[in-house]
Design a protein around this motif. Structure first.
Motif, PDB file in Angstrom:
ATOM      1  N   LEU A   2       0.831  -1.190   0.000  1.00  0.00           N
ATOM      2  CA  LEU A   2       0.000   0.000   0.000  1.00  0.00           C
ATOM      3  C   LEU A   2       0.872   1.249   0.000  1.00  0.00           C
ATOM      4  O   LEU A   2       1.878   1.321   0.693  1.00  0.00           O
ATOM      5  CB  LEU A   2      -0.907   0.025   1.232  1.00  0.00           C
ATOM      6  CG  LEU A   2      -1.987  -1.045   1.288  1.00  0.00           C
ATOM      7  CD1 LEU A   2      -2.728  -0.967   2.614  1.00  0.00           C
ATOM      8  CD2 LEU A   2      -2.959  -0.871   0.143  1.00  0.00           C
ATOM      9  N   HIS A   3       0.464   2.208  -0.793  1.00  0.00           N
ATOM     10  CA  HIS A   3       1.171   3.478  -0.834  1.00  0.00           C
ATOM     11  C   HIS A   3       0.476   4.470   0.084  1.00  0.00           C
ATOM     12  O   HIS A   3      -0.739   4.515   0.152  1.00  0.00           O
ATOM     13  CB  HIS A   3       1.204   4.029  -2.263  1.00  0.00           C
ATOM     14  CG  HIS A   3       2.020   3.202  -3.191  1.00  0.00           C
ATOM     15  ND1 HIS A   3       3.381   3.339  -3.290  1.00  0.00           N
ATOM     16  CD2 HIS A   3       1.677   2.227  -4.059  1.00  0.00           C
ATOM     17  CE1 HIS A   3       3.843   2.485  -4.177  1.00  0.00           C
ATOM     18  NE2 HIS A   3       2.815   1.792  -4.658  1.00  0.00           N
ATOM     19  N   ARG A   4       1.268   5.232   0.757  1.00  0.00           N
ATOM     20  CA  ARG A   4       0.724   6.255   1.646  1.00  0.00           C
ATOM     21  C   ARG A   4       0.161   7.398   0.798  1.00  0.00           C
ATOM     22  O   ARG A   4       0.774   7.827  -0.167  1.00  0.00           O
ATOM     23  CB  ARG A   4       1.831   6.759   2.543  1.00  0.00           C
ATOM     24  CG  ARG A   4       1.354   7.718   3.563  1.00  0.00           C
ATOM     25  CD  ARG A   4       2.456   8.104   4.496  1.00  0.00           C
ATOM     26  NE  ARG A   4       1.826   8.842   5.570  1.00  0.00           N
ATOM     27  CZ  ARG A   4       2.361   9.019   6.728  1.00  0.00           C
ATOM     28  NH1 ARG A   4       3.538   8.527   6.992  1.00  0.00           N
ATOM     29  NH2 ARG A   4       1.727   9.703   7.648  1.00  0.00           N
ATOM     30  N   PRO A   5      -1.026   7.905   1.155  1.00  0.00           N
ATOM     31  CA  PRO A   5      -1.576   9.024   0.398  1.00  0.00           C
ATOM     32  C   PRO A   5      -0.618  10.208   0.384  1.00  0.00           C
ATOM     33  O   PRO A   5       0.049  10.496   1.376  1.00  0.00           O
ATOM     34  CB  PRO A   5      -2.852   9.379   1.161  1.00  0.00           C
ATOM     35  CG  PRO A   5      -3.201   8.146   1.919  1.00  0.00           C
ATOM     36  CD  PRO A   5      -1.897   7.479   2.238  1.00  0.00           C
ATOM     37  N   ASP A   6      -0.557  10.873  -0.761  1.00  0.00           N
ATOM     38  CA  ASP A   6       0.303  12.039  -0.920  1.00  0.00           C
ATOM     39  C   ASP A   6      -0.498  13.149  -1.592  1.00  0.00           C
ATOM     40  O   ASP A   6      -0.581  13.216  -2.812  1.00  0.00           O
ATOM     41  CB  ASP A   6       1.531  11.682  -1.765  1.00  0.00           C
ATOM     42  CG  ASP A   6       2.449  12.866  -1.990  1.00  0.00           C
ATOM     43  OD1 ASP A   6       2.234  13.937  -1.388  1.00  0.00           O
ATOM     44  OD2 ASP A   6       3.396  12.725  -2.793  1.00  0.00           O
ATOM     45  N   CYS A  12      -3.361  11.851  -6.544  1.00  0.00           N
ATOM     46  CA  CYS A  12      -3.750  11.279  -5.248  1.00  0.00           C
ATOM     47  C   CYS A  12      -5.237  11.512  -4.990  1.00  0.00           C
ATOM     48  O   CYS A  12      -5.727  12.636  -5.108  1.00  0.00           O
ATOM     49  CB  CYS A  12      -2.924  11.915  -4.135  1.00  0.00           C
ATOM     50  SG  CYS A  12      -3.341  11.278  -2.499  1.00  0.00           S
ATOM     51  N   PRO A  13      -5.980  10.471  -4.630  1.00  0.00           N
ATOM     52  CA  PRO A  13      -7.405  10.634  -4.313  1.00  0.00           C
ATOM     53  C   PRO A  13      -7.657  11.633  -3.181  1.00  0.00           C
ATOM     54  O   PRO A  13      -8.660  12.334  -3.186  1.00  0.00           O
ATOM     55  CB  PRO A  13      -7.861   9.234  -3.919  1.00  0.00           C
ATOM     56  CG  PRO A  13      -6.860   8.312  -4.520  1.00  0.00           C
ATOM     57  CD  PRO A  13      -5.564   9.075  -4.560  1.00  0.00           C
ATOM     58  N   THR A  14      -6.739  11.708  -2.232  1.00  0.00           N
ATOM     59  CA  THR A  14      -6.892  12.668  -1.147  1.00  0.00           C
ATOM     60  C   THR A  14      -6.928  14.085  -1.694  1.00  0.00           C
ATOM     61  O   THR A  14      -7.718  14.925  -1.253  1.00  0.00           O
ATOM     62  CB  THR A  14      -5.733  12.532  -0.133  1.00  0.00           C
ATOM     63  OG1 THR A  14      -5.717  11.202   0.369  1.00  0.00           O
ATOM     64  CG2 THR A  14      -5.868  13.518   1.012  1.00  0.00           C
ATOM     65  N   ARG A  15      -6.104  14.342  -2.688  1.00  0.00           N
ATOM     66  CA  ARG A  15      -6.063  15.676  -3.288  1.00  0.00           C
ATOM     67  C   ARG A  15      -7.379  16.010  -3.972  1.00  0.00           C
ATOM     68  O   ARG A  15      -7.858  17.139  -3.913  1.00  0.00           O
ATOM     69  CB  ARG A  15      -4.922  15.760  -4.287  1.00  0.00           C
ATOM     70  CG  ARG A  15      -4.863  17.074  -5.008  1.00  0.00           C
ATOM     71  CD  ARG A  15      -3.456  17.522  -5.171  1.00  0.00           C
ATOM     72  NE  ARG A  15      -3.339  18.642  -6.059  1.00  0.00           N
ATOM     73  CZ  ARG A  15      -2.249  18.911  -6.732  1.00  0.00           C
ATOM     74  NH1 ARG A  15      -1.197  18.118  -6.628  1.00  0.00           N
ATOM     75  NH2 ARG A  15      -2.174  19.959  -7.495  1.00  0.00           N
ATOM     76  N   GLN A  16      -7.976  15.011  -4.584  1.00  0.00           N
ATOM     77  CA  GLN A  16      -9.263  15.233  -5.235  1.00  0.00           C
ATOM     78  C   GLN A  16     -10.326  15.627  -4.217  1.00  0.00           C
ATOM     79  O   GLN A  16     -11.146  16.516  -4.461  1.00  0.00           O
ATOM     80  CB  GLN A  16      -9.682  13.990  -6.008  1.00  0.00           C
ATOM     81  CG  GLN A  16      -8.758  13.700  -7.180  1.00  0.00           C
ATOM     82  CD  GLN A  16      -8.995  12.333  -7.796  1.00  0.00           C
ATOM     83  OE1 GLN A  16      -9.910  11.614  -7.414  1.00  0.00           O
ATOM     84  NE2 GLN A  16      -8.162  11.964  -8.753  1.00  0.00           N
TER      85      GLN A  16
END
Length: 123
Positions: A2-6, A12-16
């Motif tokens: 798993l890649h850590r969110p960036d 990155c989905p977090t950025r969205q």
């Protein structure tokens, strides 16, 4: 692995999600819908200067993200109501805290803006 969110990575989905939350129209819709379920035209009346197209796009995006639910009634013309989902309510609480912070500190922000506009440097 798993890649850590960036959130600094454009894909990155977090950025969205942060992009959505950072949108002024989405924030205003969330604030209103936290208070009550509203029809499209009521949202449009309450949010000054939002166009019909922008409100429609904002609501569709929030619905796609699972934050808002749309309910249509078979009337002539069709009546549509919008409300927050349980997930949307969790975000609305965060937005409410941000709104409260802005209201509590608006005097300091306006003073800083006046100093900046006069060319004064920060102390």
């Amino acid at each position: 692995m798993l890649h850590r969110p960036d959130p600094f990575n454009a894909r990155c989905p977090t950025r969205q999600v942060l992009d959505r939350v950072g949108d002024k129209w989405a924030v205003l819709v969330l604030i209103l819908l936290e208070r009550e379920t509203l029809r499209f035209n009521e949202l449009r009346r309450r949010i000054e200067s939002i166009s019909q197209k922008m409100l429609s796009q904002t609501l569709k995006s929030l619905e796609r993200d699972g934050l808002v639910t749309r309910r249509a009634f078979a009337t002539v013309p069709v009546t549509v109501e919008y409300s927050l989902t349980p997930l949307g309510r969790t975000l609305a609480g965060t937005v409410a805290a941000l709104t409260q912070w802005a209201e509590s500190h608006i005097g300091e922000i306006e003073a800083a803006q006046r100093r900046y506009d006069r060319g004064e440097t920060a102390a």
